[in-house]
Design an enzyme around this catalytic site. Structure first.
Site, mmCIF file in Angstrom:
data_model
loop_
_atom_site.group_PDB
_atom_site.id
_atom_site.type_symbol
_atom_site.label_atom_id
_atom_site.label_comp_id
_atom_site.label_asym_id
_atom_site.label_seq_id
_atom_site.Cartn_x
_atom_site.Cartn_y
_atom_site.Cartn_z
ATOM 1 N N SER A 1 -9.758 -1.827 7.166
ATOM 2 C CA SER A 1 -9.129 -1.581 5.860
ATOM 3 C C SER A 1 -8.240 -2.702 5.334
ATOM 4 C CB SER A 1 -8.332 -0.278 5.899
ATOM 5 O OG SER A 1 -9.203 0.817 5.908
ATOM 6 N N LYS B 1 0.861 -1.196 0.000
ATOM 7 C CA LYS B 1 0.000 0.000 0.000
ATOM 8 C C LYS B 1 0.893 1.240 0.000
ATOM 9 C CE LYS B 1 -4.016 1.513 2.763
ATOM 10 N NZ LYS B 1 -4.859 1.169 3.927
ATOM 11 N N SER C 1 -9.502 0.364 3.034
ATOM 12 C CA SER C 1 -8.760 1.282 2.190
ATOM 13 C C SER C 1 -7.570 0.639 1.486
ATOM 14 C CB SER C 1 -8.257 2.456 3.027
ATOM 15 O OG SER C 1 -7.348 2.012 4.030
#
Lengths: 68, 471
Positions: free
Chosen positions: B180, B81, B156
């Site tokens: 997330s 990420k 996310s």
């Protein structure tokens, strides 16, 4: 002699309290608010708070994990 | 052949390199080729430097030839990420505001992966500043669910979920403040671990909420996530909130099976808003655990659990707003509308309410542990309350309804951020729209070992984790 703390002095003024009170419940007493703010600003860091919670997690970890 | 290599799990890939069945260069080329041909539809990659990736793969092969390859993940291509800092490389955090931010330090997680020999071949797309549950991003590309590109990836850690599910890479890191890691693991049919608060150092990552943020691995199997956690867990002086508790050997416990494992199923709260289809699929997974010798124990969770969803939102909103306040004032137009609306809301939360929310974490945790873990070793419950929705039907931006959607999605995930407990998401079937769904197993503080053991046993008895999207 201890230096005056501008933030505490500000809180003691009527205007300071009035502005602060805008963000609190009407039922919270002025003394409670002062205690709460002064206990948590400049004395306890966010890391301290997180660490206090982490210690609770560590206390609740099983004996096996603590003894690894 | 290159697609065959990409279908290996992370643990198989690591073993294949170690035993010289395949080189790191060959594996990396297979990943790069798959990314090149598929990611234009999936949009999981924020940035990639193929030459650099291949150079590090060559280095890994050279080290192995010289007998200098002790790491658990030697030569295995990973990507993370885009909020994990590497010195000298952009870390955009899914935002316009940090689109050109170049950190001068490498974060602890990436340093530890480097020491384990893993390759870091790309930065992965994500929800703007990690604040969003569906995967939508209004200022940067929104990744697509590889099972059906009209559907959300969950957020996310949206790019992490989509890239692992698409077999573009063998594993990825995500972050979890309210779900997330677990949402994108559930939506994309992969395995993801949200570790105990304090188990993994957060130094060198973009924060959202210092109290609630956790960083964890996303991969194909429970074993893969165990290997990744092994590489990164443990105290770090640069993150003073990280725990000093010893890190167990997560792999030695994996094969113990689940005979006698006590699995709690909640009789209240968790299933209240869950769609019947999800309850049925998640319920089926319990039959598998039973067949493996686990004991199912019904439990009543304390009523205080109902507070944890809104209180998690309050804490994350307040802490997020305190980080973003300056940018909210100086660059308001560079935020997506939903991100801005949620952060602005955080500016209005009274200090008393924030402190009261924080002060409730320990008592709620203790009460929950007593009610559940006095009777059972783990808790089993859904991740999402409904089938994976489409991108269109959840494209609320900041319109009325967005807050309800977020609260509904967080029903089963946020309680474990509030309480800091570890949770492993395991795929367990498909809903009528053809999208994956999952359950989560939640453990005692720092007891990730038992989660891996339960997840591994389930995956030995089922093949949901082996299903791959047809892309």
């Amino acid at each position: 002699m201890q230096e005056p703390d501008p933030f505490s002095e500000w809180l003691k003024t009527n205007e300071g309290i009035r502005q602060t009170m805008l963000f609190f419940e009407p039922t919270d007493s002025q003394d409670d608010i002062l205690d709460l703010i002064q206990a948590n600003i400049g004395m306890i860091t966010l890391d301290d708070q997180i660490n206090a919670f982490r210690l609770t997690l560590e206390d609740l970890a099983s004996g096996d994990i603590k003894n690894e | 052949m290159s697609d065959d290599l990409c279908s290996l799990t992370l643990s198989e890939a690591a073993e294949a390199i170690k035993t010289k069945y395949v080189t790191s260069v060959k594996l990396t080329k297979a990943c790069l080729s798959r990314i090149e041909s598929l990611d234009s539809n999936i949009k999981s990659i924020a940035a990639i430097d193929p030459d650099k990736a291949l150079a590090s793969a060559h280095e890994a092969d050279k080290a192995l030839a010289n007998g200098d390859a002790e790491g658990l993940l030697h030569g295995v291509p990973l990507a993370h990420k885009d909020m994990f800092y590497r010195a000298g490389r952009i870390s955009g955090c899914g935002s316009k505001i940090r689109a050109n931010f170049v950190p001068d330090k490498t974060g602890s997680v990436l340093e530890r992966f480097d020491r384990s020999g893993a390759l870091d071949i790309a930065r992965l797309n994500m929800v703007e500043f990690a604040l969003g549950v569906t995967g939508h991003n209004k200022v940067m590309p929104t990744p697509r669910n590889p099972w059906n590109t009209d559907y959300i990836t969950g957020g996310s850690s949206s790019g992490s979920g989509a890239a692992v599910s698409s077999r573009l890479i063998f594993g990825a890191m995500g972050s979890d403040t309210g779900g997330s890691i677990r949402f994108p693991s559930c939506c994309n049919g992969i395995t993801g671990l949200k570790p105990t608060s304090g188990r993994v150092s957060r130094f060198g990552t973009m924060p959202l909420s210092a109290s609630l943020d956790t960083l964890g691995p996303m991969a194909r199997t429970a074993k893969d996530t165990a290997i990744m956690l092994q590489a990164i867990a443990g105290h770090d002086a640069r993150d003073p909130t990280s725990s000093r508790l010893a890190v167990p050997n997560y792999l030695s416990n994996l094969g113990r099976g689940i005979k006698g494992l006590r699995i709690a199923i909640p009789e209240n709260y968790f299933y209240d808003p869950v769609a019947p289809e999800i309850a049925d699929i998640v319920g089926e997974s319990l039959k598998v655990f039973r067949s493996g010798g686990a004991e199912i124990v019904p439990v009543v969770v304390p009523d205080s659990i109902a507070l944890t969803n809104p209180l998690t939102s309050m804490i994350a909103g307040t802490e997020g707003a305190s980080i973003h306040q300056k940018w909210l004032q100086q660059r308001p137009n560079d935020y997506g509308t939903q991100t801005k609306a949620r952060l602005n809301k955080g500016l209005l939360i009274p200090a008393t309410r924030y402190l009261q929310a924080k002060s409730m974490r320990a008592p709620v945790l203790k009460e929950f542990c007593k009610a559940v873990f006095d009777k059972a070793d783990v808790l089993h419950c859904p991740v999402m309350v409904s089938a994976v929705p489409s991108i269109c039907e959840t494209d609320f931006s900041a319109a009325p309804g967005f807050s309800n959607l977020i609260t509904a999605m967080g029903h089963c995930t946020r309680p474990f951020n509030f309480m800091g407990l570890p949770s492993l998401t395991i795929p367990c079937g498909f809903t009528s729209n053809g999208l994956p769904t999952a359950f989560q197993i939640v453990g005692k503080p720092f007891d990730e070992s038992t989660l891996f053991r339960a997840g591994h046993a389930y995956q030995k008895l089922t093949d949901w984790h082996e299903q791959a999207p047809n892309i």
